[in-house]
Design a protein around this motif. Structure first.
Motif, PDB file in Angstrom:
ATOM      1  N   GLN A  21       0.833  -1.202   0.000  1.00  0.00           N
ATOM      2  CA  GLN A  21       0.000   0.000   0.000  1.00  0.00           C
ATOM      3  C   GLN A  21       0.870   1.255   0.000  1.00  0.00           C
ATOM      4  OE1 GLN A  21      -0.723   2.384   2.577  1.00  0.00           O
ATOM      5  NE2 GLN A  21      -2.553   3.306   1.667  1.00  0.00           N
ATOM      6  N   ALA A  22       1.976   1.219   0.730  1.00  0.00           N
ATOM      7  CA  ALA A  22       2.886   2.368   0.739  1.00  0.00           C
ATOM      8  C   ALA A  22       3.506   2.573  -0.639  1.00  0.00           C
ATOM      9  CB  ALA A  22       3.966   2.171   1.798  1.00  0.00           C
ATOM     10  N   ASP A  23       3.879   1.471  -1.300  1.00  0.00           N
ATOM     11  CA  ASP A  23       4.428   1.568  -2.658  1.00  0.00           C
ATOM     12  C   ASP A  23       3.390   2.155  -3.611  1.00  0.00           C
ATOM     13  OD1 ASP A  23       6.807   0.475  -1.766  1.00  0.00           O
ATOM     14  OD2 ASP A  23       6.387  -1.538  -2.546  1.00  0.00           O
ATOM     15  N   PHE A  24       2.143   1.709  -3.471  1.00  0.00           N
ATOM     16  CA  PHE A  24       1.042   2.216  -4.295  1.00  0.00           C
ATOM     17  C   PHE A  24       0.894   3.728  -4.128  1.00  0.00           C
ATOM     18  CE2 PHE A  24      -3.546   3.332  -4.033  1.00  0.00           C
ATOM     19  CZ  PHE A  24      -3.929   3.117  -5.348  1.00  0.00           C
ATOM     20  N   ILE A  25       0.887   4.196  -2.887  1.00  0.00           N
ATOM     21  CA  ILE A  25       0.730   5.632  -2.629  1.00  0.00           C
ATOM     22  C   ILE A  25       1.903   6.415  -3.211  1.00  0.00           C
ATOM     23  CG2 ILE A  25       0.711   7.393  -0.810  1.00  0.00           C
ATOM     24  CD1 ILE A  25      -1.986   6.003  -1.229  1.00  0.00           C
ATOM     25  N   ASN A  26       3.111   5.909  -3.056  1.00  0.00           N
ATOM     26  CA  ASN A  26       4.283   6.602  -3.596  1.00  0.00           C
ATOM     27  C   ASN A  26       4.224   6.693  -5.114  1.00  0.00           C
ATOM     28  OD1 ASN A  26       5.493   7.237  -1.145  1.00  0.00           O
ATOM     29  ND2 ASN A  26       6.546   5.272  -1.022  1.00  0.00           N
ATOM     30  N   LEU A  27       3.718   5.657  -5.759  1.00  0.00           N
ATOM     31  CA  LEU A  27       3.555   5.706  -7.214  1.00  0.00           C
ATOM     32  C   LEU A  27       2.462   6.702  -7.604  1.00  0.00           C
ATOM     33  CD1 LEU A  27       3.884   1.906  -8.012  1.00  0.00           C
ATOM     34  CD2 LEU A  27       5.446   3.701  -8.780  1.00  0.00           C
ATOM     35  N   CYS A  28       1.380   6.737  -6.850  1.00  0.00           N
ATOM     36  CA  CYS A  28       0.307   7.698  -7.136  1.00  0.00           C
ATOM     37  C   CYS A  28       0.819   9.134  -7.066  1.00  0.00           C
ATOM     38  CB  CYS A  28      -0.854   7.515  -6.160  1.00  0.00           C
ATOM     39  SG  CYS A  28      -1.874   6.051  -6.471  1.00  0.00           S
ATOM     40  N   LYS A  29       1.791   9.373  -6.203  1.00  0.00           N
ATOM     41  CA  LYS A  29       2.343  10.725  -6.061  1.00  0.00           C
ATOM     42  C   LYS A  29       3.062  11.192  -7.327  1.00  0.00           C
ATOM     43  CE  LYS A  29       2.761  10.664  -1.033  1.00  0.00           C
ATOM     44  NZ  LYS A  29       3.685  10.626   0.122  1.00  0.00           N
ATOM     45  N   LYS A  30       3.448  10.237  -8.196  1.00  0.00           N
ATOM     46  CA  LYS A  30       4.065  10.637  -9.459  1.00  0.00           C
ATOM     47  C   LYS A  30       3.096  11.461 -10.303  1.00  0.00           C
ATOM     48  CE  LYS A  30       7.504   6.958  -9.997  1.00  0.00           C
ATOM     49  NZ  LYS A  30       8.110   6.007 -10.952  1.00  0.00           N
ATOM     50  N   GLN A  31       1.801  11.174 -10.157  1.00  0.00           N
ATOM     51  CA  GLN A  31       0.795  11.947 -10.883  1.00  0.00           C
ATOM     52  C   GLN A  31       0.799  13.396 -10.396  1.00  0.00           C
ATOM     53  OE1 GLN A  31      -3.254  10.365 -11.822  1.00  0.00           O
ATOM     54  NE2 GLN A  31      -3.995  12.074 -10.576  1.00  0.00           N
ATOM     55  N   VAL A  32       0.944  13.580  -9.099  1.00  0.00           N
ATOM     56  CA  VAL A  32       0.981  14.927  -8.529  1.00  0.00           C
ATOM     57  C   VAL A  32       2.236  15.655  -9.002  1.00  0.00           C
ATOM     58  CG1 VAL A  32       0.983  16.265  -6.396  1.00  0.00           C
ATOM     59  CG2 VAL A  32      -0.319  14.126  -6.515  1.00  0.00           C
ATOM     60  N   LEU A  33       3.389  14.968  -8.948  1.00  0.00           N
ATOM     61  CA  LEU A  33       4.643  15.581  -9.384  1.00  0.00           C
ATOM     62  C   LEU A  33       4.600  15.973 -10.854  1.00  0.00           C
ATOM     63  CD1 LEU A  33       7.182  13.287  -7.498  1.00  0.00           C
ATOM     64  CD2 LEU A  33       6.606  15.663  -6.959  1.00  0.00           C
ATOM     65  N   ALA A  34       3.799  15.239 -11.638  1.00  0.00           N
ATOM     66  CA  ALA A  34       3.643  15.557 -13.062  1.00  0.00           C
ATOM     67  C   ALA A  34       2.620  16.668 -13.288  1.00  0.00           C
ATOM     68  CB  ALA A  34       3.237  14.303 -13.837  1.00  0.00           C
ATOM     69  N   LYS A  35       2.145  17.242 -12.187  1.00  0.00           N
ATOM     70  CA  LYS A  35       1.183  18.353 -12.230  1.00  0.00           C
ATOM     71  C   LYS A  35      -0.149  17.961 -12.878  1.00  0.00           C
ATOM     72  CE  LYS A  35       4.851  21.849 -12.230  1.00  0.00           C
ATOM     73  NZ  LYS A  35       4.924  21.799 -10.762  1.00  0.00           N
ATOM     74  N   LEU A  36      -0.558  16.723 -12.593  1.00  0.00           N
ATOM     75  CA  LEU A  36      -1.846  16.242 -13.082  1.00  0.00           C
ATOM     76  C   LEU A  36      -2.881  16.162 -11.960  1.00  0.00           C
ATOM     77  CD1 LEU A  36      -0.557  13.409 -15.442  1.00  0.00           C
ATOM     78  CD2 LEU A  36      -1.378  15.669 -16.096  1.00  0.00           C
ATOM     79  N   GLY A  37      -2.532  16.663 -10.793  1.00  0.00           N
ATOM     80  CA  GLY A  37      -3.481  16.717  -9.691  1.00  0.00           C
ATOM     81  C   GLY A  37      -3.419  15.518  -8.772  1.00  0.00           C
ATOM     82  N   ASP A  38      -4.129  15.623  -7.649  1.00  0.00           N
ATOM     83  CA  ASP A  38      -4.117  14.565  -6.636  1.00  0.00           C
ATOM     84  C   ASP A  38      -5.446  13.823  -6.540  1.00  0.00           C
ATOM     85  OD1 ASP A  38      -5.677  16.530  -5.501  1.00  0.00           O
ATOM     86  OD2 ASP A  38      -4.627  16.551  -3.568  1.00  0.00           O
TER      87      ASP A  38
END
Length: 197
Positions: A166-183
């Protein structure tokens, strides 16, 4: 049917659901529900697919998309029963990065519900997951989240078996935020034959 990236994406498209494929790090959060499901077992899969440098990336982790026996036998909302997230369905903009259990000792980062979800209500208390029952809309404040295991499976949430997954999943989801595609994320829940698991 095999469980692989192409078959999952094909099923999403066959059902007329949106597949996010035109931008790097635009996340596809897709749950695979083993049909029929069993309470108190992590017999489902959570998948995350996205493009990186134009190439598909795919991750798969064990989870449960069904409520556990504790909550099937004693619903948190006894008037209408235990929530079972409707499948197959797609919930556009339904979750965002946040905290599950904010203010509690076990609080952790998760995808928390912010949009509408369609749920069935299992209220016969027989410890068997029933699908296709009376349906209502769960609004964004209902708390049907995507989080890690807390020892009692689920009261309607989508729950990872392993904390590290689950922690790995959340860290990967954060890549979307870093790409400026929102949270904010869309959650798609598919049904899959038990024989394929």
């Amino acid at each position: 049917m095999p469980i692989d990236l192409q078959s999952v994406h094909n099923k999403v498209k066959d059902l007329g659901f949106k597949l996010f494929s035109d931008t790097n790090y635009n996340m596809n959060v897709i749950g695979l529900r083993r049909m029929p499901g069993r309470p108190n077992e992590f017999d489902d899969l959570m998948t995350l697919s996205y493009k990186e440098n134009g190439q598909w990336q795919w991750h798969v982790w064990p989870c449960t998309t069904d409520p556990g026996g504790k909550y099937l036998g004693k619903p948190m909302n006894p008037g209408i029963g235990t929530a079972v997230l409707k499948s197959p369905d797609q919930y556009r903009g339904s979750h965002k990065l946040g905290v599950h259990g904010a203010g509690k000792a076990w609080a952790h980062e998760a995808l928390v519900q912010v949009g509408d979800l369609r749920v069935w209500h299992d209220n016969n208390r027989d410890n068997v997951v029933n699908y296709g029952l009376a349906e209502t809309t769960s609004h964004g404040t209902s708390g049907i989240n995507i989080h890690r295991d807390l020892g009692d499976f689920s009261a309607g949430c989508q729950v990872f078996k392993n904390r590290k997954d689950q922690a790995d999943f959340i860290n990967l989801c954060k890549k979307q935020v870093l790409a400026k595609l929102g949270d904010v994320f869309t959650y798609t829940l598919l049904e899959w034959p038990a024989a394929d698991f």
